[in-house]
Design a protein around this motif. Structure first.
Motif, PDB file in Angstrom:
ATOM      1  N   VAL A  79       0.806  -1.222   0.000  1.00 17.99           N
ATOM      2  CA  VAL A  79       0.000   0.000   0.000  1.00 17.99           C
ATOM      3  C   VAL A  79       0.841   1.275   0.000  1.00 17.99           C
ATOM      4  N   LEU A  80       2.140   1.149   0.077  1.00 22.52           N
ATOM      5  CA  LEU A  80       2.992   2.340   0.154  1.00 22.52           C
ATOM      6  C   LEU A  80       2.831   3.264  -1.047  1.00 22.52           C
ATOM      7  N   LYS A  81       2.730   2.708  -2.232  1.00 22.01           N
ATOM      8  CA  LYS A  81       2.671   3.509  -3.455  1.00 22.01           C
ATOM      9  C   LYS A  81       1.518   4.511  -3.429  1.00 22.01           C
ATOM     10  N   ALA A  82       0.426   4.145  -2.816  1.00 25.19           N
ATOM     11  CA  ALA A  82      -0.776   4.971  -2.852  1.00 25.19           C
ATOM     12  C   ALA A  82      -0.820   6.038  -1.762  1.00 25.19           C
ATOM     13  N   ASP A  83       0.141   6.072  -0.866  1.00 20.20           N
ATOM     14  CA  ASP A  83      -0.002   6.927   0.310  1.00 20.20           C
ATOM     15  C   ASP A  83       1.312   7.598   0.707  1.00 20.20           C
ATOM     16  N   LEU A  84       1.546   8.801   0.199  1.00 21.19           N
ATOM     17  CA  LEU A  84       2.773   9.536   0.513  1.00 21.19           C
ATOM     18  C   LEU A  84       2.899   9.843   2.008  1.00 21.19           C
ATOM     19  N   PRO A  85       1.841  10.308   2.674  1.00 23.24           N
ATOM     20  CA  PRO A  85       1.988  10.543   4.121  1.00 23.24           C
ATOM     21  C   PRO A  85       2.385   9.273   4.886  1.00 23.24           C
ATOM     22  N   LEU A  86       1.866   8.135   4.485  1.00 22.26           N
ATOM     23  CA  LEU A  86       2.251   6.877   5.134  1.00 22.26           C
ATOM     24  C   LEU A  86       3.731   6.594   4.895  1.00 22.26           C
ATOM     25  N   MET A  87       4.201   6.807   3.666  1.00 20.43           N
ATOM     26  CA  MET A  87       5.616   6.582   3.368  1.00 20.43           C
ATOM     27  C   MET A  87       6.491   7.484   4.229  1.00 20.43           C
TER      28      MET A  87
END
Length: 131
Positions: A79-87
């Motif tokens: 799911v990292l690709k879809a979520d910059l804040p998570l990264m």
């Protein structure tokens, strides 16, 4: 090295297929893949956006984690690709995991990436006339 906030996409290369989930044998078992000796720094590849760089680097590093948070990192992998804040949130935790419990090769790969990033930041600061 070009402006990392522009561009789109980029070629992965370097350490295998960053788009693939961690290999069998990594994750909950506690076994970890080691950083390849010929690790290729992701930062600064032509036409690569900041988001793409961060995704590639995190996915590379998740393969090398071995600490207690490794199962969580593996669960976040897809799911990292879809979520910059998570990264951005996960980045310091993954780096810490590798520095504190990773292989010497993984630590060296993180060191190389961070040095490339800092060299770019210094170059940009000198180019803008700031001290």
């Amino acid at each position: 090295v070009q402006d990392m906030n522009r561009g789109a996409g980029g070629n992965a290369g370097g350490d295998g297929a960053p788009g693939d989930p961690p290999a069998a044998g990594t994750g909950v078992t506690g076994t970890t893949a080691t950083a390849p000796a010929n690790y290729s720094v992701h930062f600064g590849r032509k036409g690569q956006s900041f988001r793409r760089w961060l995704e590639l680097w995190l996915k590379s590093m998740i393969r090398w984690t071995s600490g207690p948070l490794q199962p969580i990192f593996n669960a976040l992998y897809s799911v990292l690709k879809a979520d910059l804040p998570l990264m951005m949130f996960v980045l310091p935790h993954v780096v810490h995991d590798i520095i504190s419990s990773g292989s010497p090769a993984a630590v060296a790969a993180v060191d190389s990436e961070l040095k490339a990033l800092l060299a770019y930041a210094c170059q940009q600061q000198q180019g803008s006339g700031k001290a």
